[in-house]
Design a protein around this motif. Structure first.
Motif, PDB file in Angstrom:
ATOM      1  N   LEU A  78       6.251   6.562  -9.800  1.00  0.00           N
ATOM      2  CA  LEU A  78       5.048   6.012  -9.158  1.00  0.00           C
ATOM      3  C   LEU A  78       4.027   7.114  -8.856  1.00  0.00           C
ATOM      4  CD1 LEU A  78       6.442   3.356  -6.636  1.00  0.00           C
ATOM      5  CD2 LEU A  78       5.483   2.989  -8.899  1.00  0.00           C
ATOM      6  N   ASP A  79       4.527   8.263  -8.414  1.00  0.00           N
ATOM      7  CA  ASP A  79       3.605   9.354  -8.098  1.00  0.00           C
ATOM      8  C   ASP A  79       2.897   9.886  -9.335  1.00  0.00           C
ATOM      9  OD1 ASP A  79       4.299   9.155  -5.461  1.00  0.00           O
ATOM     10  OD2 ASP A  79       5.808  10.750  -5.541  1.00  0.00           O
TER      11      ASP A  79
ATOM     12  N   LEU B  62       1.481  -0.220 -11.997  1.00  0.00           N
ATOM     13  CA  LEU B  62       2.700  -0.028 -11.217  1.00  0.00           C
ATOM     14  C   LEU B  62       3.841  -0.916 -11.693  1.00  0.00           C
ATOM     15  CD1 LEU B  62       1.133   0.100  -7.634  1.00  0.00           C
ATOM     16  CD2 LEU B  62       1.853   2.039  -9.052  1.00  0.00           C
TER      17      LEU B  62
ATOM     18  N   GLN C  12       6.481   0.970  -3.511  1.00  0.00           N
ATOM     19  CA  GLN C  12       7.590   1.907  -3.405  1.00  0.00           C
ATOM     20  C   GLN C  12       8.567   1.494  -2.309  1.00  0.00           C
ATOM     21  OE1 GLN C  12       6.273   5.930  -3.014  1.00  0.00           O
ATOM     22  NE2 GLN C  12       8.318   6.815  -3.177  1.00  0.00           N
TER      23      GLN C  12
ATOM     24  N   SER D 101       8.237  -0.129 -11.991  1.00  0.00           N
ATOM     25  CA  SER D 101       9.008  -0.993 -11.094  1.00  0.00           C
ATOM     26  C   SER D 101      10.086  -1.751 -11.863  1.00  0.00           C
ATOM     27  CB  SER D 101       8.066  -1.981 -10.392  1.00  0.00           C
ATOM     28  OG  SER D 101       7.086  -1.297  -9.644  1.00  0.00           O
TER      29      SER D 101
ATOM     30  N   ASN E 234      -3.470   3.830  -3.625  1.00  0.00           N
ATOM     31  CA  ASN E 234      -2.447   4.546  -2.862  1.00  0.00           C
ATOM     32  C   ASN E 234      -1.784   3.632  -1.835  1.00  0.00           C
ATOM     33  OD1 ASN E 234      -2.877   6.936  -4.238  1.00  0.00           O
ATOM     34  ND2 ASN E 234      -4.435   7.648  -2.793  1.00  0.00           N
TER      35      ASN E 234
ATOM     36  N   THR F 244      -1.433   0.366  -2.147  1.00  0.00           N
ATOM     37  CA  THR F 244      -0.564  -0.535  -2.912  1.00  0.00           C
ATOM     38  C   THR F 244       0.669   0.193  -3.413  1.00  0.00           C
ATOM     39  OG1 THR F 244      -2.561  -1.710  -3.620  1.00  0.00           O
ATOM     40  CG2 THR F 244      -0.517  -2.163  -4.819  1.00  0.00           C
ATOM     41  N   ARG F 245       0.526   1.432  -3.830  1.00  0.00           N
ATOM     42  CA  ARG F 245       1.670   2.193  -4.331  1.00  0.00           C
ATOM     43  C   ARG F 245       2.721   2.383  -3.239  1.00  0.00           C
ATOM     44  NH1 ARG F 245       0.323   7.408  -7.640  1.00  0.00           N
ATOM     45  NH2 ARG F 245      -1.022   7.809  -5.838  1.00  0.00           N
TER      46      ARG F 245
END
Length: 774
Positions: free
Chosen positions: A386-387, A432, A706, A436, A699, A701-702
């Protein structure tokens, strides 16, 4: 005491039935170089011609020779007649590989040795490690166990392997390295003892010479005037067991079949009549050698017997434990099948749950396993994935400008349209989804791996049952994979369905513009500072060339030159220079329509006037923006070339149906680089503002994804599987009609269990024999 050697022979017979060499039994190993007389020594001890003879390497396989004395005291009761006299049983030989056959003609024994050697070692003079076991029964021998090994050779002859010397040495070392072996080192007396290969090999494994006995052959072939008395007396090369000299039959005696009795007589006469050996004649000869070997072997067996018993006791315990691990076949009977199935099902399910929870007794300390790997997937693999996603990935300036223009329609915009932000941020949130879903797949794969590692030795007995257990659990995991993946996809869709710009962590329009304003002011300050420094350098350069006072006084500091310039004089001087250059360029390439009169005259709305207005007034349209904004006029001399205005419009290359638009005949199409390389300040600010908003919301939403995806995987896949695994196994496999098929044991395991049971019986039998002897 006299029964010790027959005891070892019995143990050898017992161990030979299973081909096991786990017990190092005491035995005498005959070592010597090629043609040193080893075979002749053995034949003289046995008093029979039974070994192969010829040129080159003759002994090509180890020969384990057991000599059994058939005297009245050692014979079974069936061999003794009713009057107490010994039945005249002839001497005979038996081979282990021919258990039901006896040889009374020792010429046939020789042929059988040659045939068996050629069968295993081939016809090319190669050697083999597989031994030949021969047992000889005779009233003329003492109880002995001897191992005749191939002689050490230096150079391969004929079609022998090139490494024949290495093979022979390794084979000899394998036998003499065993601490329970007594080394019989045979050396010819007519060769210098320093060149003896047998003594050299013996010293490598027995440096203290505690279990080495030397034999000197060919004493009758030494040069006249020489003898080996110093060696036989132990002065030249001391051995704890000493040296014994023998005289074997010569090649001429063998060819004329000289009887063994005559050979013994000739040997005795040689030692008694030789002036050097006369004093030690009673300690020389084949008879003395046989008695010495018998005594040494019995003493060696007596010393090693307690260790052999302890070793056997340990092997019995280990073998019993190994046999227990293979399972008891009686427990798979009809009355116990149901309980065994249920027990194995429960054990498998418990191992699966324990591996996930980290409570298994077999946790590895070398690598992550089970639930720890799932944690690693969530925090390291998924988090890093994700990062690594760029919030503005695949989002170019053209995409942002096109979205802004499309969201305003034909109307010009005073503000950045919110619709453009929605259009741009939703595809970015979609980025994303692949990591996932990959997180779900990795967790599923790890659960399948945990399933395959469950079971243990109990289930290894039943490969079909184990395979069925894995199949049922894999089906359960596969069923949960679909709903888990769908839910994770819905999490992304939920995030895309509603863009919550009221989120407390969202930077918002005001925050984004404030940040951009601060960045813009900082950038302007940096530009102004650079311009001032450039102007100062220009002034200093000019004053340095025009001022004679500077030449007269070079030590005058530079600050005095800078003091002559005021803050306002520096930019005004630079502006005048630049304005003069721009007017010259316009006069050469363009008309008066391209030049602003206010710029030439230095009006308040010129280049320096914009610094007095705030960034927000400029961005949302202040007075200067209204004056500088181009408006459509009726006449073409005010608006410029119409064709140039058309070129500034962004025209799509394709329509909705995907067909290319044919504007080539009407107007030239402007490329992206040409269009966006000249963004004005407002367009640049709009683009940066949109990027800031997208990054801020992405960010948020991430972080949410996560946090939610691992929770979804744990709830829908991991926890559900660990709670439902035992019920699924029982419902699927606990059926009486499946018991016979599930409890089919592996054929290899059955063979291993039978072999282990036979070995256990052998160890117990050997232990019983030793107990009876002691």
């Amino acid at each position: 005491m006299n029964d010790l050697i027959p005891l070892v022979n019995k143990l050898q017979d017992v161990f030979n039935t299973i081909g096991s060499d786990q017990i190092d039994l005491p035995q005498i190993v005959v070592v010597g170089s090629q043609s040193s007389g080893k075979s002749s020594v053995l034949e003289t001890i046995v008093q029979k011609d039974f070994l192969p003879r010829g040129n080159g390497v003759v002994t090509r396989r180890p020969l384990v020779l057991q000599l059994v004395n058939t005297h009245l005291s050692s014979m079974p009761p069936s061999s003794v007649s009713s009057d107490g006299t010994l039945n005249e049983a002839p001497d005979r030989a038996e081979f282990l590989h021919l258990p039901n056959k006896q040889f009374f003609d020792f010429e046939e024994v020789r042929k059988e040795i040659e045939t068996e050697t050629a069968r295993v070692a081939g016809q090319n003079k190669a050697i083999s490690r597989t031994p030949i076991h021969l047992k000889i029964f005779s009233k003329n021998v003492l109880n002995l166990t001897l191992v005749d090994l191939p002689g050490v050779t230096k150079i391969p002859v004929g079609d022998q392997p090139t490494d024949i010397e290495k093979q022979t040495r390794n084979l000899i070392l394998d036998y003499i390295l065993k601490p329970n072996s007594v080394i019989l080192a045979v050396s010819p007396a007519n060769v210098d003892l320093a060149n003896s290969d047998s003594l050299k090999l013996a010293r490598q494994v027995d440096p203290e010479a505690k279990r080495t006995i030397g034999v000197l052959t060919k004493l009758d072939l030494m040069d006249a005037g020489t003898n080996s008395l110093d060696i036989l007396s132990g002065r030249a090369y001391p051995l704890k067991l000493g040296f014994i000299g023998v005289v074997n039959r010569s090649q001429a005696d063998i060819q004329i079949n000289k009887p063994m009795a005559d050979a013994f007589k000739s040997e005795t006469e040689f030692f008694q009549n030789h002036p050097a050996y006369r004093a030690i004649a009673h300690r020389c000869g084949t008879n003395f050698l046989a008695k010495t070997l018998n005594t040494i072997l019995m003493n060696h067996i007596r010393d090693k017997l307690p260790d052999i018993k302890a070793k056997l006791n340990s092997l019995i315990g280990q073998t019993q434990q190994e046999l227990t691990s293979y399972g008891d076949p009686t427990f798979t009977g009809k009355a116990h099948r149901g309980s065994l199935i249920l027990q194995l099902l429960t054990k498998f399910a418990s191992d699966f749950v324990a591996a996930i929870d980290g409570t298994s007794a077999d946790i590895s300390t070398k690598e992550l396993c089970g639930g720890a790997r799932i944690y690693y997937i969530f925090n390291n693999v998924f988090g890093a994935a994700l990062d690594s996603v760029n919030p503005c990935e695949n989002l170019s300036v053209q995409d942002i400008r096109t979205a802004i223009r499309n969201s305003t329609g034909p109307r010009p915009s005073l503000f950045v349209p919110e619709i453009a932000f929605d259009l741009l941020v939703k595809p970015q949130i979609k980025l994303l989804e692949p990591p996932s879903l990959r997180c779900v797949e990795l967790a599923y794969e790890e659960l399948v791996k945990i399933c395959h590692n469950c079971g243990g030795k109990d289930l290894s007995r039943f490969p079909r049952f184990h395979a069925k257990l894995i199949e049922v659990v894999s089906d359960l995991l596969r069923e949960r994979l679909g709903p888990t993946s769908d839910y994770v996809e819905s999490l992304i869709s939920i995030q895309r369905s509603y863009i919550n710009t009221n989120h407390p962590d969202f930077i918002g329009g005001g925050g984004a513009m404030s940040a951009l304003e601060r960045a813009s002011q900082k950038k302007k300050k940096d530009v102004d500072r650079t311009r001032r420094l450039s102007a100062v350098n220009m002034v200093l350069a000019g004053s340095g060339s025009d001022s004679p006072a500077r030449e007269e006084n070079p030590e005058k500091p530079l600050s005095s030159a800078m003091a002559n310039l005021t803050v306002h004089q520096v930019p005004e001087r630079v502006d005048r220079e630049r304005e003069r250059e721009r007017l010259n360029h316009v006069s050469q390439h363009g008309g008066p329509n391209n030049v602003s009169t206010s710029s030439v005259n230095g009006s308040p709305h010129g280049p320096n006037a914009g610094s007095k207005d705030t960034f927000l007034n400029y961005f949302f349209g202040g007075p200067q923006q209204r004056n500088d904004r181009p408006i459509l006029q009726e006449t073409s001399h005010r608006s410029g070339n119409v064709h140039n205005v058309a070129k500034e419009m962004v025209m799509p290359k394709t329509v909705l149906d995907g067909e290319p638009l044919d504007f080539d005949k009407k107007m030239d199409y402007m490329t992206d680089a040409e269009e966006f390389s000249g963004l004005n300040e407002r367009e640049d600010m709009e683009t940066q503002l949109i990027r800031s908003l997208i990054t801020s919301y992405f960010n948020i939403t991430r972080k949410s994804i996560q946090d939610l995806v691992p929770k979804a995987v744990m709830h829908l896949l991991v926890n559900y599987s660990r709670e439902a695994v035992q019920n699924r196994l029982v419902a699927t496999l606990y059926k009486e009609e499946l018991f016979n098929d599930l409890l089919q044991e592996d054929d290899n395991l059955c063979a291993e269990r039978a072999k282990c049971k036979a070995m256990l019986d052998v160890f117990k039998n050997a232990f019983t024999i030793i107990n009876e002897a002691m």
